[in-house]
Design a protein around this motif. Structure first.
Motif, PDB file in Angstrom:
ATOM      1  N   CYS A  21       0.844  -1.194   0.000  1.00  0.00           N
ATOM      2  CA  CYS A  21       0.000   0.000   0.000  1.00  0.00           C
ATOM      3  C   CYS A  21       0.881   1.247   0.000  1.00  0.00           C
ATOM      4  O   CYS A  21       1.745   1.383   0.865  1.00  0.00           O
ATOM      5  N   CYS A  64       0.132   3.205   3.712  1.00  0.00           N
ATOM      6  CA  CYS A  64       0.589   2.729   5.029  1.00  0.00           C
ATOM      7  C   CYS A  64       1.663   1.649   4.927  1.00  0.00           C
ATOM      8  O   CYS A  64       2.211   1.230   5.944  1.00  0.00           O
ATOM      9  N   HIS A  76       1.320  -1.481   4.138  1.00  0.00           N
ATOM     10  CA  HIS A  76       0.819  -2.832   4.403  1.00  0.00           C
ATOM     11  C   HIS A  76       0.836  -3.662   3.109  1.00  0.00           C
ATOM     12  O   HIS A  76       0.637  -3.129   2.028  1.00  0.00           O
ATOM     13  N   CYS A  87      -6.189  -1.599   0.083  1.00  0.00           N
ATOM     14  CA  CYS A  87      -5.397  -2.024   1.249  1.00  0.00           C
ATOM     15  C   CYS A  87      -6.340  -2.510   2.346  1.00  0.00           C
ATOM     16  O   CYS A  87      -7.245  -1.792   2.753  1.00  0.00           O
TER      17      CYS A  87
HETATM   18 ZN   LIG Z   1      -2.789   0.975   3.549  1.00  0.00          ZN
END
Ligand SMILES: [Zn+2]
Length: 387
Positions: A7, A10, A12, A51
């Motif tokens: 992502c 963030c 992730h 995400c």
């Molecule tokens: Zn994210």
């Protein structure tokens, strides 16, 4: 283009299944004078993923170098009274709430400078704007523009507001960009930071696949954007829907203790009203039904789309089957040009061809009333359909 595995907000790596839209035009807000140039526009796939941690929807195969953000990039909407009303209300509200009267405004990604000029007049303020698509012209005293990107190192004096409208949806490394914006705000003496961008929930509600296009690499559910701003070190002071809830407006401040407390910021996940998977299935069905509906409603007389902005261009490019005879736009810079990704002419609202058509499709419901008024004044007798 390789698909990114993480992502951009963030970091992730848990992502939803991809939703692919092949061969999308890379520019929608670009002036083309010749039909050959507009028709042979560069095309790339849009590969949306979501995400699972923060809910951000993004184009995993986006390449910013494919888009020319130069002087021919033209996305001004201020020719519409409804849009101008939105800008006037925004400028007055920001001035009042944040005591900007007589202050100094910094705009990050100011486009041609229209909003910064308006805000500076409203607040009797001075302003500095940065944008690579800025077109140099004679400016009133107290306004300065730079035709380039801005970073925290450029900010050597205090400002009373940092404005960043319709930028975050264009920036691939959005996590890093928000951190840079936080550093810009800190260098500017911690004034209010204003972000405006489309709301993904509105796109889902409207099933408007024509709000998905190459220029926008990010689509923000409201909780996702607030989360990413907190992760970047901001405190969210105000966050609400504006412009008929199509956009979201955030007013932020630098969070004093943000760096230490990152691990305590809880990610929102994917909200039920902003699920990419459900949206993609329903929106595709909706779009497939539309082309048939347009042809039937026009009754053999042909049809047009009103609005050569991103929505109109994306709609025409997404539609399979018969295309509109022309596209109408009130922006003089677009009239006489050709719709990107097609050979369809862009005409002015007073073009004689309009009166012979059976149907006019309004791409943005926020402009339905003003367009309806113009058509009535002109004696248009065909049907009008608002998306
Ligand atoms: Zn994210």
């Amino acid at each position: 283009m390789k698909s990114r595995p993480d992502c951009p907000g963030c970091g992730h790596r848990g992502l939803s299944a991809p939703f692919c839209l092949p061969r999308q035009p890379v520019v929608l807000n670009y002036r083309f004078r010749k039909a050959d140039d507009a028709a042979h526009i560069r095309r790339r796939a849009v590969t949306l993923r979501q995400c699972r941690n923060c809910g951000l929807v993004f184009n995993a195969t986006f390449d910013i170098n494919a888009i020319p953000y130069d002087e021919n990039y033209e996305n001004r909407q201020s020719f519409s009274p409804a849009f101008q009303h939105h800008l006037d209300t925004l400028a007055a509200g920001l001035t009042r709430r944040n005591k900007l009267a007589g202050g100094r405004i910094l705009e990050v990604g100011c486009g041609k400078g229209d909003f910064l000029r308006l805000l500076c007049v409203t607040a009797k303020a001075t302003g500095v704007g940065y944008d690579t698509s800025y077109e140099p012209r004679e400016e009133p005293p107290g306004l300065a523009f730079h035709k380039r990107y801005v970073g925290a190192a450029d900010v050597t004096q205090p400002f009373d507001a940092v404005v960043c409208r319709h930028v975050v949806e264009h920036v691939p490394e959005i996590g890093a960009f928000l951190r840079e914006l936080r550093d810009i705000a800190a260098a500017a003496g911690d004034p209010v930071v204003v972000i405006e961008t489309p709301r993904f929930e509105w796109i889902v509600e409207q099933l408007s696949l024509w709000d998905v296009f190459y220029e926008h690499c990010n689509y923000f559910p409201t909780a996702a954007l607030a989360h990413l701003c907190r992760l970047a070190g901001f405190r969210v002071v105000r966050h609400r829907g504006v412009f008929g809830d199509q956009y979201q407006l955030l007013e932020l401040r630098v969070a004093r203790s943000a760096r230490r407390n990152l691990s305590t910021i809880i990610a929102p996940g994917i909200p039920a009203e902003a699920k990419l998977g459900a949206f993609s299935r329903r929106a595709r069905r909706h779009l497939d039904g539309l082309a048939k509906k347009f042809t039937q409603a026009a009754g053999g007389a042909g049809w047009a789309v009103w609005g050569a902005g991103a929505k109109g261009v994306a709609l025409v490019n997404h539609l399979r089957g018969p295309k509109p005879r022309c596209v109408v736009d009130s922006n003089p810079a677009k009239q006489g040009g050709v719709l990107p990704g097609s050979r369809i002419p862009i005409v002015a609202p007073d073009d004689a061809r309009l009166l012979r058509l059976g149907l006019i499709v309004i791409a943005n419901p926020n402009y339905a009333r003003e367009i309806g008024d113009v058509l009535q004044q002109r004696g248009f007798s065909g049907r009008v359909l608002t998306l």
